[in-house]
Write a protein that holds these residues in place. Structure first.
Motif, PDB file in Angstrom:
ATOM      1  N   ILE A 113      89.668  51.674  75.128  1.00 41.59           N
ATOM      2  CA  ILE A 113      90.801  50.750  74.994  1.00 41.59           C
ATOM      3  C   ILE A 113      90.413  49.508  75.783  1.00 41.59           C
ATOM      4  CG2 ILE A 113      93.279  50.377  75.404  1.00 41.59           C
ATOM      5  CD1 ILE A 113      92.655  52.777  73.516  1.00 41.59           C
ATOM      6  N   PHE A 114      90.565  48.344  75.163  1.00 36.99           N
ATOM      7  CA  PHE A 114      90.123  47.103  75.807  1.00 36.99           C
ATOM      8  C   PHE A 114      91.303  46.181  76.082  1.00 36.99           C
ATOM      9  CE2 PHE A 114      88.432  42.672  75.087  1.00 36.99           C
ATOM     10  CZ  PHE A 114      87.947  42.537  76.375  1.00 36.99           C
ATOM     11  N   SER A 115      91.377  45.678  77.324  1.00 32.61           N
ATOM     12  CA  SER A 115      92.407  44.707  77.718  1.00 32.61           C
ATOM     13  C   SER A 115      91.997  43.320  77.277  1.00 32.61           C
ATOM     14  CB  SER A 115      92.496  44.581  79.232  1.00 32.61           C
ATOM     15  OG  SER A 115      92.702  45.766  79.852  1.00 32.61           O
ATOM     16  N   SER A 116      92.626  42.821  76.239  1.00 33.41           N
ATOM     17  CA  SER A 116      92.355  41.437  75.843  1.00 33.41           C
ATOM     18  C   SER A 116      93.598  40.595  76.136  1.00 33.41           C
ATOM     19  CB  SER A 116      91.919  41.371  74.377  1.00 33.41           C
ATOM     20  OG  SER A 116      91.440  40.088  74.078  1.00 33.41           O
ATOM     21  N   THR A 117      93.676  39.438  75.566  1.00 34.90           N
ATOM     22  CA  THR A 117      94.686  38.469  76.014  1.00 34.90           C
ATOM     23  C   THR A 117      95.158  37.562  74.882  1.00 34.90           C
ATOM     24  OG1 THR A 117      94.955  36.501  77.408  1.00 34.90           O
ATOM     25  CG2 THR A 117      92.743  36.970  76.698  1.00 34.90           C
ATOM     26  N   ALA A 118      96.351  37.038  75.043  1.00 29.45           N
ATOM     27  CA  ALA A 118      96.860  36.016  74.124  1.00 29.45           C
ATOM     28  C   ALA A 118      95.998  34.757  74.168  1.00 29.45           C
ATOM     29  CB  ALA A 118      98.287  35.650  74.509  1.00 29.45           C
ATOM     30  N   ALA A 119      95.210  34.623  75.233  1.00 31.16           N
ATOM     31  CA  ALA A 119      94.358  33.425  75.360  1.00 31.16           C
ATOM     32  C   ALA A 119      93.302  33.349  74.252  1.00 31.16           C
ATOM     33  CB  ALA A 119      93.695  33.393  76.733  1.00 31.16           C
ATOM     34  N   VAL A 120      93.079  34.440  73.504  1.00 27.29           N
ATOM     35  CA  VAL A 120      92.112  34.353  72.393  1.00 27.29           C
ATOM     36  C   VAL A 120      92.648  33.462  71.267  1.00 27.29           C
ATOM     37  CG1 VAL A 120      91.009  36.592  72.838  1.00 27.29           C
ATOM     38  CG2 VAL A 120      92.931  36.471  71.226  1.00 27.29           C
ATOM     39  N   TYR A 121      93.965  33.220  71.231  1.00 27.21           N
ATOM     40  CA  TYR A 121      94.536  32.410  70.149  1.00 27.21           C
ATOM     41  C   TYR A 121      94.542  30.920  70.457  1.00 27.21           C
ATOM     42  CZ  TYR A 121      96.355  36.909  68.506  1.00 27.21           C
ATOM     43  OH  TYR A 121      96.474  38.202  68.069  1.00 27.21           O
ATOM     44  N   GLY A 122      94.331  30.563  71.711  1.00 28.09           N
ATOM     45  CA  GLY A 122      94.391  29.132  72.054  1.00 28.09           C
ATOM     46  C   GLY A 122      95.787  28.581  71.870  1.00 28.09           C
ATOM     47  N   GLU A 123      95.908  27.530  71.058  1.00 24.18           N
ATOM     48  CA  GLU A 123      97.222  26.901  70.831  1.00 24.18           C
ATOM     49  C   GLU A 123      97.649  27.151  69.395  1.00 24.18           C
ATOM     50  OE1 GLU A 123      98.200  23.323  72.556  1.00 24.18           O
ATOM     51  OE2 GLU A 123      96.656  23.376  74.101  1.00 24.18           O
ATOM     52  N   PRO A 124      98.224  28.305  69.104  1.00 29.25           N
ATOM     53  CA  PRO A 124      98.515  28.657  67.720  1.00 29.25           C
ATOM     54  C   PRO A 124      99.553  27.754  67.084  1.00 29.25           C
ATOM     55  CG  PRO A 124      99.119  30.428  69.222  1.00 29.25           C
ATOM     56  CD  PRO A 124      98.653  29.310  70.059  1.00 29.25           C
ATOM     57  N   LYS A 125      99.425  27.606  65.761  1.00 29.80           N
ATOM     58  CA  LYS A 125     100.338  26.718  65.024  1.00 29.80           C
ATOM     59  C   LYS A 125     101.665  27.421  64.743  1.00 29.80           C
ATOM     60  CE  LYS A 125      97.138  23.433  63.509  1.00 29.80           C
ATOM     61  NZ  LYS A 125      96.408  23.619  64.755  1.00 29.80           N
TER      62      LYS A 125
END
Ligand code: UFG
Length: 322
Positions: A113-125
């Protein structure tokens, strides 16, 4: 299940460890204690003070304890720091993680299980953000998490390592035992509670000219216990197909709303100063967590901002800090 948690001495890691133990799993923690705290590791977990980059040690830990699955949370997670020192972030979040995956391959451990982040989306439209949104991180931190997500995809295809990636939105709040201590602290809720405790004279609001109803940024605050429960479901249900899920409460609160709620919950005055925008802050980040709800049956239960802030406050009042 025998589960190894990397980064289990950190804020989120300590609560994930607690939830794994409560759910009856035999739990092991590895943490190099650079950011983590030894006292945040649950006493029922077996603790190893090691760096995940030390492949030989991790291989031995996996092997000797017959570990069946890994929850990989060890990482650096400050956006500003990641921009100032990308080398450290790529080393810790990508290179060290690669050593961990190689140790897993060497010992036949094939669930992660990997902890990722909303930061992968940058500034979503578009809001709320679904897992299919464009992946366009605007900072090194998000980029390193995305790089590791891509690496996992290749390790699944080539070596059969099955994974669930969890993209966290704004983790907040505390369990009865564990809460948030970062040094330096950069997150909104602990900083405003510092003001309530008179550890600092005022809170800074980073910009009030965003295109939101009150001009301040909107975030999706998810209680750390809800977040931790998603890890337990993810590890218990991980089968032959790797998955990626957003994890948020699905609601958004502005910075001003968070400050007002903190004043109400604590009964303390929280003076604020409006200062310049912080570079790289998107106006709104709200998750769609529909996929994990539908597929794993996860449901956030502690979604009220008053409860989230109240739990953080209660934890502070019952756990003395220097
Ligand atoms: N904020 C202030 N004043 C402060 C601190 C924060 O106004 O003193 C504002 C920020 O501008 C932002 C909101 O409060 O709008 C929340 O900020 P946090 O620093 O608490 O959290 P972020 O939304 O910046 O960061 C979180 C995670 C990161 C992740 C990011 C994804 O903590 O790890 O979401 O965008 F990268």
């Amino acid at each position: 299940m025998k589960i190894l948690i990397t980064g289990g001495a950190g804020y989120i890691g300590s609560v994930v460890t607690e939830e794994c133990i409560t759910s009856g799993h035999e739990t092991f923690v590895v943490d190099n204690l650079v950011k983590g705290h030894r006292e945040m590791v649950h006493s029922a977990a077996r603790f190893f003070e090691n760096d995940i980059a030390d492949k030989a040690s991790i291989t031995r830990i996996l092997d000797e304890n017959d570990i069946e699955a890994v929850i990989h949370m060890a990482a650096y997670s400050l956006v500003g720091e990641s921009m100032a020192d990308p080398s450290t972030y790529y080393h810790n979040n990508v290179v060290a993680g690669l050593e961990l995956l190689d140790a897993m391959r060497a010992t036949g451990v094939s669930k992660l299980i990997f902890s990722s982040t909303a930061a992968v989306y940058g500034e979503p439209k578009e809001q709320p953000i679904s897992e299919n949104a464009l992946l366009a991180p605007t900072n090194t931190y998000g980029e390193t998490k995305l790089a590791f997500e891509k690496l996992l995809m290749r390790f699944d295809a080539a070596y059969g390592i099955k994974y669930t990636t969890l993209r966290y939105f704004n983790a907040a709040g505390a369990s009865e035992r564990y809460g948030e201590i970062h040094d330096p602290e950069t997150h909104l809720i602990p900083l405003i509670l510092d003001v309530a405790e008179k550890r600092s004279p005022h809170a800074s609001i980073f910009g009030d000219d965003y295109s939101t109803p009150d001009g301040t940024c909107i975030r999706d605050y998810i209680h750390v216990t809800d977040l931790a429960k998603a890890h337990v479901l993810a590890i218990e249900q991980l089968g032959d197909t790797s998955k990626t899920y957003n994890l948020g409460s699905g609601g958004g609160y502005s910075v001003k709303e968070a400050v007002e709620m903190a004043a109400k919950v604590t009964g303390c005055e929280i003076p604020v100063k409006i200062v310049d925008r912080r570079a790289g802050d998107p106006a709104v980040l709200v998750a769609s967590s529909d996929r994990i709800k539908a597929e794993l049956g996860w449901k956030p239960e502690l979604t009220e901002l008053s409860y989230i802030i109240g739990s953080a406050w209660k934890w502070r009042r019952t756990h003395s800090r220097a």
